[in-house]
Write an enzyme that holds these catalytic residues in place. Sequence first.
Site, PDB file in Angstrom:
ATOM      1  CE1 TYR A 149      -2.993  -2.983   0.229  1.00 22.48           C
ATOM      2  CE2 TYR A 149      -3.939  -1.920   2.113  1.00 22.48           C
ATOM      3  CZ  TYR A 149      -4.014  -3.020   1.311  1.00 22.48           C
ATOM      4  OH  TYR A 149      -5.037  -3.923   0.909  1.00 22.48           O
ATOM      5  CE  LYS A 195       0.706 -19.367  -0.083  1.00 21.08           C
ATOM      6  NZ  LYS A 195       0.036 -20.759   0.151  1.00 21.08           N
ATOM      7  CG  ASP A 199      -3.118 -20.793   1.429  1.00 18.22           C
ATOM      8  OD1 ASP A 199      -2.482 -20.410   2.601  1.00 18.22           O
ATOM      9  OD2 ASP A 199      -2.666 -21.411   0.582  1.00 18.22           O
ATOM     10  CG  ASP A 233      -7.528  -4.420   3.341  1.00 11.24           C
ATOM     11  OD1 ASP A 233      -8.698  -4.232   4.184  1.00 11.24           O
ATOM     12  OD2 ASP A 233      -7.352  -3.724   2.616  1.00 11.24           O
ATOM     13  CG  ASP A 276     -13.096  -6.746   5.142  1.00 11.11           C
ATOM     14  OD1 ASP A 276     -12.952  -6.210   6.022  1.00 11.11           O
ATOM     15  OD2 ASP A 276     -13.044  -6.221   3.847  1.00 11.11           O
TER      16      ASP A 276
END
Length: 357
Positions: free
Chosen positions: A148, A199, A232, A256, A260
């Site tokens: 970002y 990851k 994942d 992020d 959610d």
Amino acid sequence: MTDAPTPAAPTALDLAVIGGDGIGPEVVAEGLKVLEAALGEDGPKVTTTEYDLGARRWHATGETLPESVLDEVKAHDAIVLGAIGDPTVPSGVLERGVLLPLRFALEHYVNLRPAKLYPGVESPLAIERVAPGGIDFVVVREGTEGPYTGNGGALRVGTPHEIATEVSVNTRFGVERVVRDAFARAAARPRKHLTLVHKHNVLTHAGHLWRRTVEEVGAEFPDVETAYQHVDAATIFLATDPGRFDVVVTDNLFGDIITDIAAAIAGGIGLAASGNINPEGRFPSMFEPVHGSAPDIAGQGVADPTATVLSVAMLLAHVGLPDAAARVEEAVAADLAERGSAPRSTSAVGDAIAARL
């Protein structure tokens, strides 16, 4: 509510208020109503300064976050933000023009998002997995690095040979400071458990920087048990065994996404609170609901302000008023337990929570 060391209680509280777009001003008004009720007549004197940032200002002046406004905001004790985003503004203009500059300039390197299933709130998950108390964790998301930062670019745009890059920036300094914050929060919670989500089997450079940092900092917190999940796999466990998580630390992008998911399993994004934290207090921290501006219902007085109220509880805890923060959360929990399915207006929800204080 934030599981961090509590500073001395303030005698006054000077807040910058950014209602923003859509339902933002409506839910912020209720959050401030509850804050005033929680502090009462004997609590710190609260002063607020409103800042017009968002779509309306951009349409009127072409400005997003003027330097003069940023300088003013820096002088406040904390910031309450409603929502930023409007479909009449090109995608990314307000996000990169208001939200990210605030986070970067104010060094909000900890994005803190609790996920808690309150009694009376339904989750889309099987009930045996999410009995009350079965979901109660916090995600400590790095807020100023990762993909970002705007490090990237595009070549040959609009041609069959277009190239686009987004570079994930991870520094030892940036990673270590958020990892230390996460360990401190884990050490202050009953379970004392921290999970790194990344990851590193594929993202070997950034991933192993995060892994090594967690291992090295973790040696200073022998009472905190640590675990690791590929992102994942973490999404699978969030949907099948969310009770395994206590404190999760992760990078900007992964955080992020998984927050959610966390909000969805804990009753919906309409109940999700967050704080953009500068732990040292060099700059004001910013507290906001996770939900967006919901322009389709703006002005109708039907938006649920609960996420904003819970964000206000986080604000109170952060500035050194943990008792007031606990009372707000308890009032929200009681309201949720008795809420039922009957629709209520935005102000009615705020009034009901404030009345319990």
